[in-house]
Write a protein that holds these residues in place. Structure first.
Motif, mmCIF file in Angstrom:
data_model
loop_
_atom_site.group_PDB
_atom_site.id
_atom_site.type_symbol
_atom_site.label_atom_id
_atom_site.label_comp_id
_atom_site.label_asym_id
_atom_site.label_seq_id
_atom_site.Cartn_x
_atom_site.Cartn_y
_atom_site.Cartn_z
ATOM 1 N N ILE A 1 0.691 -1.141 0.107
ATOM 2 C CA ILE A 1 0.183 0.124 -0.090
ATOM 3 C C ILE A 1 0.646 1.341 0.072
ATOM 4 C CG2 ILE A 1 -1.655 1.327 1.438
ATOM 5 C CD1 ILE A 1 -2.886 -1.301 2.360
ATOM 6 N N ASN A 2 1.856 1.336 0.776
ATOM 7 C CA ASN A 2 2.727 2.304 1.014
ATOM 8 C C ASN A 2 3.507 2.706 -0.468
ATOM 9 O OD1 ASN A 2 4.254 4.650 2.033
ATOM 10 N ND2 ASN A 2 5.733 3.264 2.895
ATOM 11 N N ALA A 3 4.012 1.652 -1.069
ATOM 12 C CA ALA A 3 4.742 1.799 -2.305
ATOM 13 C C ALA A 3 3.722 2.259 -3.441
ATOM 14 C CB ALA A 3 5.438 0.363 -2.706
ATOM 15 N N VAL A 4 2.594 1.840 -3.575
ATOM 16 C CA VAL A 4 1.502 2.022 -4.660
ATOM 17 C C VAL A 4 1.110 3.517 -4.384
ATOM 18 C CG1 VAL A 4 -0.680 1.621 -5.701
ATOM 19 C CG2 VAL A 4 1.074 -0.299 -5.068
ATOM 20 N N LEU A 5 0.770 3.694 -3.078
ATOM 21 C CA LEU A 5 0.334 5.209 -3.102
ATOM 22 C C LEU A 5 1.287 6.155 -3.172
ATOM 23 C CD1 LEU A 5 -2.248 4.836 -0.112
ATOM 24 C CD2 LEU A 5 -2.762 5.248 -2.179
ATOM 25 N N ALA A 6 2.351 5.880 -2.865
ATOM 26 C CA ALA A 6 3.804 6.669 -2.912
ATOM 27 C C ALA A 6 3.970 7.103 -4.423
ATOM 28 C CB ALA A 6 4.918 6.462 -2.151
ATOM 29 N N TYR A 7 3.803 6.174 -5.180
ATOM 30 C CA TYR A 7 3.936 6.091 -6.644
ATOM 31 C C TYR A 7 2.813 7.069 -7.341
ATOM 32 C CZ TYR A 7 3.983 5.033 -11.309
ATOM 33 O OH TYR A 7 4.176 5.160 -12.892
ATOM 34 N N LEU A 8 1.811 7.038 -6.785
ATOM 35 C CA LEU A 8 0.823 7.863 -7.258
ATOM 36 C C LEU A 8 0.358 9.325 -6.941
ATOM 37 C CD1 LEU A 8 -2.205 5.003 -6.885
ATOM 38 C CD2 LEU A 8 -0.964 5.691 -9.104
ATOM 39 N N LEU A 9 1.108 9.544 -5.590
ATOM 40 C CA LEU A 9 0.822 10.763 -5.022
ATOM 41 C C LEU A 9 2.199 11.468 -4.882
ATOM 42 C CD1 LEU A 9 -1.057 9.824 -1.914
ATOM 43 C CD2 LEU A 9 -2.052 10.498 -4.091
ATOM 44 N N TYR A 10 3.151 10.927 -5.195
ATOM 45 C CA TYR A 10 4.527 11.874 -5.053
ATOM 46 C C TYR A 10 4.492 13.137 -5.993
ATOM 47 C CZ TYR A 10 7.393 10.111 -8.964
ATOM 48 O OH TYR A 10 7.850 9.882 -10.101
ATOM 49 N N GLU A 11 4.300 12.765 -7.371
ATOM 50 C CA GLU A 11 4.339 13.828 -8.416
ATOM 51 C C GLU A 11 3.372 15.040 -8.277
ATOM 52 O OE1 GLU A 11 4.974 13.988 -13.244
ATOM 53 O OE2 GLU A 11 4.331 12.182 -12.365
ATOM 54 N N VAL B 1 6.152 16.053 -1.058
ATOM 55 C CA VAL B 1 6.348 15.557 0.412
ATOM 56 C C VAL B 1 5.096 15.146 0.712
ATOM 57 C CG1 VAL B 1 7.058 16.073 2.420
ATOM 58 C CG2 VAL B 1 8.564 16.639 0.396
ATOM 59 N N ALA B 2 4.132 15.818 0.865
ATOM 60 C CA ALA B 2 2.930 15.527 1.430
ATOM 61 C C ALA B 2 2.294 14.215 1.033
ATOM 62 C CB ALA B 2 1.898 16.635 1.287
ATOM 63 N N GLY B 3 2.235 14.012 -0.321
ATOM 64 C CA GLY B 3 1.847 12.836 -0.926
ATOM 65 C C GLY B 3 2.638 11.633 -0.359
ATOM 66 N N ILE B 4 3.960 11.488 -0.237
ATOM 67 C CA ILE B 4 4.581 10.276 0.150
ATOM 68 C C ILE B 4 4.258 10.179 1.576
ATOM 69 C CG2 ILE B 4 7.136 9.930 0.489
ATOM 70 C CD1 ILE B 4 7.918 11.644 -1.604
ATOM 71 N N VAL B 5 4.416 11.197 2.602
ATOM 72 C CA VAL B 5 4.032 10.818 3.823
ATOM 73 C C VAL B 5 2.509 10.458 4.102
ATOM 74 C CG1 VAL B 5 4.160 11.990 6.129
ATOM 75 C CG2 VAL B 5 5.781 12.411 4.458
ATOM 76 N N ALA B 6 1.705 11.149 3.391
ATOM 77 C CA ALA B 6 0.163 10.616 3.375
ATOM 78 C C ALA B 6 0.346 9.153 3.033
ATOM 79 C CB ALA B 6 -0.657 11.416 2.662
ATOM 80 N N ALA B 7 0.968 8.832 1.912
ATOM 81 C CA ALA B 7 0.840 7.292 1.778
ATOM 82 C C ALA B 7 1.193 6.288 2.743
ATOM 83 C CB ALA B 7 1.843 6.985 0.331
ATOM 84 N N THR B 8 2.295 6.748 3.718
ATOM 85 C CA THR B 8 2.965 6.043 4.701
ATOM 86 C C THR B 8 1.849 6.083 5.801
ATOM 87 O OG1 THR B 8 5.091 6.539 4.548
ATOM 88 C CG2 THR B 8 4.568 5.904 6.615
ATOM 89 N N GLY B 9 0.953 7.101 6.062
ATOM 90 C CA GLY B 9 -0.115 7.324 6.868
ATOM 91 C C GLY B 9 -1.103 6.384 6.684
ATOM 92 N N VAL B 10 -1.699 6.339 5.330
ATOM 93 C CA VAL B 10 -2.835 5.534 4.955
ATOM 94 C C VAL B 10 -2.195 3.995 5.201
ATOM 95 C CG1 VAL B 10 -4.037 4.746 2.885
ATOM 96 C CG2 VAL B 10 -3.696 7.195 3.300
ATOM 97 N N ALA B 11 -1.124 3.631 4.918
ATOM 98 C CA ALA B 11 -0.612 2.367 4.937
ATOM 99 C C ALA B 11 -0.570 1.938 6.604
ATOM 100 C CB ALA B 11 0.833 2.132 4.339
#
Length: 600
Positions: free
Chosen positions: A475-485, A489-499
């Motif tokens: 989940i972290n990897a997929v969401l970080a890939y979708l949100l980083y661009e 930074v907010a997208g990457i950390v949010a991915a970790t939070g959702v996971a």
């Protein structure tokens, strides 16, 4: 399963010995905290730079410090006093190391800010730290201590130290070879983890990693030494070692930065970490040699010893869980390198602040309750196990919900006070504060993950929580890939939070089966009340801080006063509210602290 089988074969003559055996196994599982935010060493975490330094013994010493010895049993007073002393000493040493760790972060931020060099250091450290987590201190110790302790309990002291001696040479040979190979191959390995960097920063990352990688073998040996001491209930040296680790790093940064050219000054930080790790390895060695006197430690090497195989098999689930944790951190750094050269360092700095309440609150609660949970599970008392776990989860939320709200609403002044000086400017403060805000949302769930994981360990089901960790990683990897661009930074950390939230919910749902429920309705009602009380905290904390900040300005002393006033006012309002709403956990936590102080 292996640990359970070994314990099942062990024949004890008294309830005390059975308890000690169960506690030794509990210690072996203690380091299996499979979520990125919760890993502290436990010891504090797993991440050595999370405030305390690499403390391969902390997670094992904590359950002893929380053990309760029933009154009236023979020898009650002396063990109780010893454990109280160990608990008090460990708490003081941990507090000092955290202060030193915070000073280290402040010094590093002053010299390097969130520059490209700081990001290069973050990624260069992450790879040897990953290998260290997989094969060195925490995983090794979690497997070694139960086996070594069991042999001591059975009166097989010489065999136990022959095992320790063999493991010493196994670590030296295997991890020494891995270290040497990596140093040679770093120019080809490290660019994979820094895809977004230009050639200059990539070269710097390679050089830093070559300086840092020897910590793998050093921490492997440290883990063995500390494991031996913990098996004899010696916690003082492992507890104080991170303080000296931090002091050495601070001295190296201050003393060596002027020696290096401006574009390579970050090497002072890497050298400091290496020297600090050497000091930490050497500190427990004299006492280890004293304990091993006449037992052949350092002279025996029997790789065919079946106990060596037992240790290696017990390492497997720990290794996988710790690897998943550190892969999550690697994912954040990897995608951060595509956002900007400052992003990995900014995420790392925010993570350090995020870990402070985690280490102070959730680890302490899990540590106090874990031995009791292990005993209930061993007795088949599922009702009390369920009640203890659910109560612990509510206690974690009681403390981490307000901490999360406070760190979110006051993220900018918190980051400004800790970091903003020297090379760390206002722009860096905004970037780190953005990451901290998004980290904050997952803080209570990260603490709950710690309690849920302890429950799986008590039930002797570590593979379940390890499997759930795989889902967390995906989940972290997929969401970080979708949100980083789109979100940086907010997208990457949010991915970790959702996971992290997904992992907490999955563990909770799974535990409903073996526990016959998890008191979900009662917990949800309590959390809803805590959120209401935290809303009051948010308004009052920000309002009081704003008034003081506007009146006093931005001098360091003024920032300390305004932030302290805001946090104090908010905390007072929160705890008054939860008492008025009659949330039982508020009184329980107060009683728990008072009880431990009284025992001390």
């Amino acid at each position: 399963m292996q640990a359970a089988e070994c314990r099942g074969r062990q024949i004890e003559s008294s309830d005390d010995k059975q308890d000690r055996t169960r506690e030794a196994e509990a210690e072996g599982a203690e380091n299996l905290a499979p979520n990125a935010a919760a890993w502290q060493p436990t010891g504090a975490g797993d991440d050595p730079l999370a405030g305390e330094g690499p403390l391969p013994g902390a997670a094992h010493s904590e359950p002893h410090a929380g053990d309760e010895i029933p009154a009236g049993e023979p020898g009650h007073d002396a063990p109780a006093r010893r454990l109280a002393f160990s608990a008090a000493f460990f708490s003081i040493a941990t507090g000092l190391s955290r202060v030193a760790g915070l000073i280290r972060e402040i010094v590093a931020a002053r010299y390097f800010g969130v520059s490209g060099a700081a990001s290069a250091f973050t990624i260069a450290f992450n790879v040897p730290n990953l290998i260290r987590a997989l094969f060195a201190d925490a995983a090794l110790q979690a497997a070694f201590v139960p086996v070594f302790t069991e042999m001591l309990e059975q009166g097989r002291r010489r065999e136990a130290f022959r095992l320790a001696s063999t493991m010493f040479y196994v670590i030296l040979i295997v991890l020494g070879a891995v270290t040497s190979l990596f140093i040679l191959l770093a120019p080809w390995i490290m660019p994979v983890f820094a895809k977004g960097f230009d050639s200059e920063l990539t070269d710097l990352t390679v050089g830093l990693s070559q300086v840092l990688f020897p910590i793998v073998v050093l921490l492997g040996l440290t883990g063995l030494f500390v494991g031996i001491l913990n098996s004899f209930d010696h916690f003082e040296i492992p507890a104080i070692a991170p303080l000296f680790w931090n002091i050495v790093i601070i001295a190296a940064i201050v003393g060596l930065v002027p020696v290096f050219p401006e574009d390579t000054q970050i090497y002072a930080y890497a050298i400091g970490v290496l020297l600090g790790t050497v000091v930490q390895m050497l500190m427990p060695l004299p006492l280890v040699r004293k304990k091993a006197s006449g037992e052949g430690f350092g002279r025996a090497f029997d790789w065919r010893d079946p106990n060596v195989k037992r240790v290696l098999l017990l390492m497997l689930p720990v290794t996988i869980a710790l690897g998943l944790i550190n892969f999550n951190l690697t994912i954040n750094n990897f995608f951060g390198s595509f956002v900007s050269e400052s992003a990995p360092a900014a995420i790392d700095k925010a993570f350090r602040v995020f870990m402070l309440p985690q280490g102070m609150f959730s680890v302490a609660i899990a540590t106090i309750l874990f031995p009791t949970m292990s005993r209930f599970a061993a007795r088949g008392d599922i009702e009390n196990l369920r009640s203890t776990m659910a109560n612990g989860v509510r206690q974690v939320f009681m403390l981490l919900v307000p901490a999360a709200v406070a760190s979110a609403v006051l993220a900018v002044p918190i980051v400004r006070l800790i970091y903003q000086r020297g090379a760390f400017d206002a722009e860096a403060t905004d970037l780190v504060a953005e990451a901290l805000i998004w980290f904050s949302f997952s803080l209570p769930f990260s603490g709950a993950n710690l309690m849920f994981a302890r429950t799986f360990f008590a039930l002797k089901r570590p593979w379940v929580t390890t499997a759930i960790s795989v889902g967390n990683l995906v989940i972290n990897a997929v969401l970080a890939y979708l949100l980083y661009e789109p979100y940086g930074v907010a997208g990457i950390v949010a991915a970790t939070g959702v996971a992290t939230v997904a992992m907490a919910l999955t563990q909770a749902l799974y535990l409903r089966g073996p526990l016959g429920g998890i008191e979900g309705q009662r917990t949800a009602i309590a959390i809803a009340k805590m959120i209401v009380a935290s809303a009051l905290l948010a308004v009052l904390s920000y309002g009081v801080w704003y008034v003081f900040d506007d009146a006093l300005g931005r001098e360091i002393w003024a920032q300390v006063v305004s932030l302290t006033a805001g946090l104090t006012a908010g905390a007072a309002a929160y705890f008054a509210a939860v008492y008025v709403m009659r949330i039982p956990e508020a009184r329980q936590i107060t009683g728990l602290i008072a009880g431990r102080l009284k025992r001390g």
